[in-house]
Every structure is written in C-alpha cells, then in structure tokens.
Design a protein around this motif. Sequence first.
Motif, PDB file in Angstrom:
ATOM      1  N   PRO A  57      76.452  23.531  26.916  1.00 30.85           N
ATOM      2  CA  PRO A  57      76.572  23.316  28.366  1.00 30.85           C
ATOM      3  C   PRO A  57      76.411  24.634  29.133  1.00 30.85           C
ATOM      4  CG  PRO A  57      78.723  23.184  27.274  1.00 30.85           C
ATOM      5  CD  PRO A  57      77.703  23.219  26.196  1.00 30.85           C
ATOM      6  N   ARG A  58      75.659  24.570  30.229  1.00 28.86           N
ATOM      7  CA  ARG A  58      75.446  25.770  31.035  1.00 28.86           C
ATOM      8  C   ARG A  58      76.700  26.114  31.834  1.00 28.86           C
ATOM      9  NH1 ARG A  58      69.776  24.460  34.146  1.00 28.86           N
ATOM     10  NH2 ARG A  58      68.491  23.954  32.318  1.00 28.86           N
ATOM     11  N   ARG A  59      76.787  27.377  32.169  1.00 32.68           N
ATOM     12  CA  ARG A  59      77.847  27.787  33.082  1.00 32.68           C
ATOM     13  C   ARG A  59      77.501  27.234  34.453  1.00 32.68           C
ATOM     14  NH1 ARG A  59      78.619  31.345  37.049  1.00 32.68           N
ATOM     15  NH2 ARG A  59      80.552  32.512  37.259  1.00 32.68           N
ATOM     16  N   LYS A  60      78.434  26.614  35.110  1.00 34.40           N
ATOM     17  CA  LYS A  60      78.167  25.966  36.381  1.00 34.40           C
ATOM     18  C   LYS A  60      77.927  27.004  37.471  1.00 34.40           C
ATOM     19  CE  LYS A  60      80.605  21.628  35.540  1.00 34.40           C
ATOM     20  NZ  LYS A  60      81.649  20.692  36.041  1.00 34.40           N
ATOM     21  N   ILE A  61      76.854  26.788  38.223  1.00 31.37           N
ATOM     22  CA  ILE A  61      76.503  27.647  39.349  1.00 31.37           C
ATOM     23  C   ILE A  61      76.580  26.807  40.609  1.00 31.37           C
ATOM     24  CG2 ILE A  61      74.720  29.133  40.358  1.00 31.37           C
ATOM     25  CD1 ILE A  61      75.786  30.244  37.790  1.00 31.37           C
ATOM     26  N   THR A  62      77.221  27.337  41.612  1.00 30.17           N
ATOM     27  CA  THR A  62      77.373  26.575  42.847  1.00 30.17           C
ATOM     28  C   THR A  62      76.055  26.518  43.602  1.00 30.17           C
ATOM     29  OG1 THR A  62      77.995  28.521  44.133  1.00 30.17           O
ATOM     30  CG2 THR A  62      79.765  27.341  42.994  1.00 30.17           C
ATOM     31  N   ALA A  63      75.969  25.584  44.533  1.00 31.25           N
ATOM     32  CA  ALA A  63      74.761  25.445  45.346  1.00 31.25           C
ATOM     33  C   ALA A  63      74.514  26.697  46.185  1.00 31.25           C
ATOM     34  CB  ALA A  63      74.881  24.206  46.244  1.00 31.25           C
ATOM     35  N   HIS A  64      75.584  27.311  46.655  1.00 37.29           N
ATOM     36  CA  HIS A  64      75.456  28.541  47.444  1.00 37.29           C
ATOM     37  C   HIS A  64      74.881  29.668  46.582  1.00 37.29           C
ATOM     38  CE1 HIS A  64      76.286  31.649  50.345  1.00 37.29           C
ATOM     39  NE2 HIS A  64      77.054  32.300  49.475  1.00 37.29           N
ATOM     40  N   GLU A  65      75.336  29.768  45.342  1.00 33.71           N
ATOM     41  CA  GLU A  65      74.816  30.790  44.444  1.00 33.71           C
ATOM     42  C   GLU A  65      73.346  30.531  44.086  1.00 33.71           C
ATOM     43  OE1 GLU A  65      78.768  32.259  41.944  1.00 33.71           O
ATOM     44  OE2 GLU A  65      77.697  30.445  41.315  1.00 33.71           O
ATOM     45  N   LEU A  66      72.989  29.270  43.934  1.00 36.88           N
ATOM     46  CA  LEU A  66      71.592  28.934  43.644  1.00 36.88           C
ATOM     47  C   LEU A  66      70.670  29.372  44.776  1.00 36.88           C
ATOM     48  CD1 LEU A  66      71.779  25.390  41.999  1.00 36.88           C
ATOM     49  CD2 LEU A  66      71.004  27.510  40.937  1.00 36.88           C
ATOM     50  N   ARG A  67      71.105  29.189  46.015  1.00 39.02           N
ATOM     51  CA  ARG A  67      70.294  29.607  47.164  1.00 39.02           C
ATOM     52  C   ARG A  67      70.130  31.125  47.180  1.00 39.02           C
ATOM     53  NH1 ARG A  67      73.229  25.367  49.749  1.00 39.02           N
ATOM     54  NH2 ARG A  67      74.740  26.873  50.567  1.00 39.02           N
ATOM     55  N   LYS A  68      71.201  31.831  46.822  1.00 37.13           N
ATOM     56  CA  LYS A  68      71.130  33.290  46.767  1.00 37.13           C
ATOM     57  C   LYS A  68      70.168  33.753  45.679  1.00 37.13           C
ATOM     58  CE  LYS A  68      74.959  35.659  47.042  1.00 37.13           C
ATOM     59  NZ  LYS A  68      76.348  36.089  46.758  1.00 37.13           N
ATOM     60  N   VAL A  69      70.203  33.086  44.532  1.00 33.07           N
ATOM     61  CA  VAL A  69      69.296  33.437  43.439  1.00 33.07           C
ATOM     62  C   VAL A  69      67.843  33.191  43.839  1.00 33.07           C
ATOM     63  CG1 VAL A  69      68.577  32.792  41.105  1.00 33.07           C
ATOM     64  CG2 VAL A  69      70.999  33.081  41.616  1.00 33.07           C
ATOM     65  N   PHE A  85      70.278  38.279  39.141  1.00 33.07           N
ATOM     66  CA  PHE A  85      71.650  37.782  39.238  1.00 33.07           C
ATOM     67  C   PHE A  85      72.618  38.887  39.675  1.00 33.07           C
ATOM     68  CE2 PHE A  85      69.992  34.081  37.371  1.00 33.07           C
ATOM     69  CZ  PHE A  85      70.927  33.070  37.465  1.00 33.07           C
ATOM     70  N   GLN A  86      72.387  40.110  39.240  1.00 37.11           N
ATOM     71  CA  GLN A  86      73.252  41.215  39.662  1.00 37.11           C
ATOM     72  C   GLN A  86      73.120  41.476  41.156  1.00 37.11           C
ATOM     73  OE1 GLN A  86      72.193  44.481  37.079  1.00 37.11           O
ATOM     74  NE2 GLN A  86      73.732  43.931  35.541  1.00 37.11           N
ATOM     75  N   SER A  87      71.889  41.317  41.691  1.00 34.89           N
ATOM     76  CA  SER A  87      71.706  41.526  43.130  1.00 34.89           C
ATOM     77  C   SER A  87      72.446  40.481  43.950  1.00 34.89           C
ATOM     78  CB  SER A  87      70.212  41.487  43.478  1.00 34.89           C
ATOM     79  OG  SER A  87      69.681  40.182  43.273  1.00 34.89           O
ATOM     80  N   THR A  91      78.068  37.383  38.026  1.00 35.47           N
ATOM     81  CA  THR A  91      78.284  37.994  36.718  1.00 35.47           C
ATOM     82  C   THR A  91      78.781  36.951  35.719  1.00 35.47           C
ATOM     83  OG1 THR A  91      80.527  38.638  37.336  1.00 35.47           O
ATOM     84  CG2 THR A  91      78.770  40.246  37.740  1.00 35.47           C
ATOM     85  N   GLY A  92      78.746  37.332  34.450  1.00 32.56           N
ATOM     86  CA  GLY A  92      79.262  36.463  33.406  1.00 32.56           C
ATOM     87  C   GLY A  92      78.353  35.313  33.042  1.00 32.56           C
ATOM     88  N   VAL A  93      77.069  35.390  33.409  1.00 32.12           N
ATOM     89  CA  VAL A  93      76.123  34.315  33.086  1.00 32.12           C
ATOM     90  C   VAL A  93      75.243  34.784  31.932  1.00 32.12           C
ATOM     91  CG1 VAL A  93      74.303  32.810  33.972  1.00 32.12           C
ATOM     92  CG2 VAL A  93      76.121  33.607  35.504  1.00 32.12           C
ATOM     93  N   PRO A  94      75.238  34.092  30.796  1.00 33.89           N
ATOM     94  CA  PRO A  94      74.399  34.518  29.670  1.00 33.89           C
ATOM     95  C   PRO A  94      72.911  34.427  30.000  1.00 33.89           C
ATOM     96  CG  PRO A  94      75.346  32.366  29.231  1.00 33.89           C
ATOM     97  CD  PRO A  94      76.000  32.873  30.485  1.00 33.89           C
ATOM     98  N   LYS A  95      72.109  35.145  29.210  1.00 31.57           N
ATOM     99  CA  LYS A  95      70.670  35.212  29.468  1.00 31.57           C
ATOM    100  C   LYS A  95      70.007  33.838  29.401  1.00 31.57           C
ATOM    101  CE  LYS A  95      66.414  37.474  27.921  1.00 31.57           C
ATOM    102  NZ  LYS A  95      65.806  38.419  26.943  1.00 31.57           N
TER     103      LYS A  95
END
Length: 314
Positions: A57-69, A85-87, A91-95
Amino acid sequence: MGQKKDLTGSEKSKIVRYLAEGCSSLKIAKLLKRDHRTIKRFIQNSQQGRKKCVEKPRRKITAHELRKVKRAAAKMPLATSLAIFQSCNITGVPKSTRCAILRDMAKVRKAERRPPLNKTHKLKHQDWAKKYLKTDFSKVLWTDEMRVSLDGPDGWARGWIGKGQRAPVRLRRQQGGGGVLVWAGIIKDELVGPFRVEDGVKLNSQSYCQFLEDTFFKQWYRKKSASFKKNMIFIQDNAPSHASKYSTACLARKGIKEEKLMTWPPCSPDLNPIENLWSIIKCEIYKEGKQYTSLNSGLWLLLHAMLMVNRSKH
C-alpha cells in the motif's frame, strides 16, 4: 551425461511436448541427452509457477500535496522525484511511491538536443537563405568526409533472432578496431572521388590542404574546362580544418574564393545531400551486424566498390 548449463528454449519446448505425450522425466533426459536432475528441476519449477507480486500500500498523499507536487513537476523539468518532493516539503515518501505518483501526472523524458541558437545566428541564417535563394544548386559541389570502422557505429548490431537461437558472437576491439576516412563530393549527378585519407593522418589545416592538392585538384579539378571552373561553387562544412584562414587562403590561390566558396552560417543544420549517400553506404556495409578483420583487403575494397557502383548508376 554430465550436467550442463541452462536449458535452451528449443529444449524447453521439447520437454513440454514430451510431457504431453506421457513421457517420464527419465525418458526425456535420455532423449535430450541431458542430466536427469536438470530435467526434473525444470519440471518442478514449471509446476510451481510464478509468484504473484503483491503491491504494498502506498503512503497516503493528500489532495493538497498532490497539487503541490504537480506544480513543482511543471516548474522543475528533468528534476528527480526526490528533488520534486523535497521542494514541496513532503518527506518520508519512499522512491517507489514517489515514482508511482509522478507517473499519473508526468513522464520521464530526455532533454531535447538543439544547437545554441541566438538572435545573431538566426539573422545569419536568414541572410544566407536570401543570398542563395536564386542559386543554381546543380553547380554546387557538396563535399564531406566519412569515417567507417571495422565494427561499425555503436548500436547497429541489433536485429530479430528466432526463439531458441543464440545471438551471434561479436568481436570486441578498442576504438572499433581502427577505420578508414574517406573524402568525396557530389555535383549534380556526378560523384567526385572517393579519395581515401592516409592512415594515421590527422586532418588539420595544413594536411587538409595538402590532401585536396594531391587528390581533388590533381585528379579531378584540373581536368575540367575553364567554363566549368568559372561556374562551380565549392561548399564544405565548418570543421576547424575547413574554415581556418590557412585553408581559405589555400582555396583562394586555386581560384575558389568569394562567390565561388559557399560557407555555412554558424550552428546550421547539416543539409548536405552527400549525407544521404553516406547513410545508404553504411547501411549496406554493416547490414546484419557485419564486422571486418582488415581495413585494406576487406572494408576499404567493399567501400570503394560500392561507391564506384553508385557512380556508374549516375
């Protein structure tokens, strides 16, 4: 019957056929003249089948974080997933998770390669086009060099191989095992040359002019009529040995100067029609991944013969 390496594709197909016919593993080993343990191991591995890959299972990313990415990926072309992702301060998301998320909104591509064109280059290109717009290009002598090696260009030894067949063995030699440098020209429907550059000669301004004197001028140019020489336009690329003051002065002494010497503007695309001939010749020389063992008795003789055939066709 000693143990051998892995079974070939043909042997695996025969094992499957023999099993369907009801043959035992011992009988199959005798028919194929392979070790019984090798046949038995293959049958056991085939029966086990492949293990299904269970996605974590993937680490959950919020919709706000997805827009930033997504915004960061658009602003940072060719950046790594970690940098994107650092920009965004995520953090804490595997490759594997980072790449899976980016695949939904981006693609991995290489940067496009283009000449460093600036405003001055573009203006010079326009001036060149206007200057030669009404030129009769049937009177232009297009010249260029081509280098061929014993092994051929990198990446050419590829092609389809039937199932169960092994790829042919290719020799490994440093620098392609040496090569042959050829100079030739095209004017209208006539092939000029080819002339071979002596082995070990590095074409600088002095050696290039001497080469033209010994080959092009003595063997071809001097035989032409005065009216032909008057109308002929000579063109070469912008290699340092061609565009130097020494080479320009050398050609001028032979009467090839001013309007009779067509020069490419800087950072120009290679539109020399002789490049089409080089491409055809190389495809024929290296077809089916062919290699050569001798420059003089093999590669050069074939290259020279093919160029002569091309000349006779015209």
